[in-house]
Enzyme design. Sequence first.
Site, PDB file in Angstrom:
ATOM      1  N   HIS A 180     -27.373 -27.426 -41.789  1.00 19.12           N
ATOM      2  CA  HIS A 180     -28.349 -27.507 -40.706  1.00 19.12           C
ATOM      3  C   HIS A 180     -28.085 -28.677 -39.761  1.00 19.12           C
ATOM      4  CE1 HIS A 180     -31.679 -25.918 -38.699  1.00 19.12           C
ATOM      5  NE2 HIS A 180     -32.525 -25.757 -39.691  1.00 19.12           N
ATOM      6  N   ASP A 205     -27.539 -24.251 -36.035  1.00 21.87           N
ATOM      7  CA  ASP A 205     -28.947 -23.948 -35.788  1.00 21.87           C
ATOM      8  C   ASP A 205     -29.321 -22.633 -36.468  1.00 21.87           C
ATOM      9  OD1 ASP A 205     -29.209 -26.222 -34.215  1.00 21.87           O
ATOM     10  OD2 ASP A 205     -28.615 -25.151 -32.388  1.00 21.87           O
TER      11      ASP A 205
END
Length: 442
Positions: free
Chosen positions: A414, A418
Amino acid sequence: MNTTSGIHVIKMPDLGEGITEVELVAWRVQPGERVAEDQVLADVMTDKATVEIPSPVVGTVLALGGAVGQVLAVGAELIRIQVAGAGPGASSEMSAAASKVPQAMAPAAPPGITPEPARAPTPLDLVTPQATAGPVRSESVDAPTGVDKPIASPAVRRRAWELGLDLAQVAASGAGGRILQADLDAHVVAHGVGTPAATGAIAGAGVAPRHDEEQIPVIGLRRRIAQRMQDAKRRIPHFTYVEEVDVTELEALRAQLNAQWAAQRGHLTLLPLLLRAMVLAVREFPQINARFDDEAGIVTRHGAVHIGIATQTGAGLMVPVLRHAEARDLWSMAAELARLAASARAGKATRDELTGSTITLSSLGPLGGIVSTPVINAPEVAIIGVNRMVLRPVMRDGAVVARQMMNLSSSFDHRVVDGVDAAGFVQAVRRTLECPALLFVT
């Protein structure tokens, strides 16, 4: 390798590629054993691969320089061999050479305790009890201080004390006169002492309680796996995205291709079709086929698609790499997958075959479950997990029909991926698998 009056000291060689230390995972020889030239002495493990260390001489093993599971630096003493036909002075010179063993091989005295006067170690001093690979039992034998002291593990002594038994009165059946838990049970039954709950079968169960324990050293490949998994989970903020895929048409296509081409081109499993779908999805989402150097703060997107295939072996999980999947057809991928899996399971995979992946596929086949949360193979930024394929009732055009369904459970880094990009990538894979004609679009 150093030579002194018939004694050859073999040191850990430089294996290249900047490797400064290795883990000793197995001894192939023991002290007193004769060895031939080029005979394998030990197996050591680098970050990825197991390497065999051969003997450059013919002779007899005098001493081993470390225990299985120990990490040795390049240049550290590995083994001492007395060369065949050494002169009569070799024995005394061996002791002199052994006295020069680095201090790191001997355990340091605890703070505040004065060590015993130094003595020249014998070859046996250089071999610790852990030098033999394999499970270690926690019920270690107490060293007897006199001929009349019973030999028993701490667990057996504790239980005997709880029962009020004198171990000297218990008949031993273990090796070397060792008293086992079973000997306590037999003594209790024969003499009617102790309580049934503590010694025999639990009332109504008919099965005696077990007291044995087993300690498994975490060494070799298992240690490497543990270190890499811990590092990945500590440094990478994972998030997992799960999507179901209807693979009914895909399976029908695979069956048709195998019926027509298996004899000439080989059998197709589901994996090459999945890999092809990943290759096509990467074209649309190149940020998924990447590696992240978090220390330098650089994400490298790769044009080549080198797919790591998580493979279970007898030694643990390995990830051989199918290189340039973007340039292969289904049958080429199938053949390479079979070769890599066989090489990994035989323990013969090379360093090049185990490094350089840009994205990883993990599949447990029929054991794949419904959902999983795969751990990213750092420094990659994504791993695609394949779950079990099952026949399920599904609504299609207002009717309930049977369809072959399968979930994809995929994890992403992450920090650089995205959620919308991760979801888009998985959806692209799904579209291709559900309309398998797209697999052949170039």
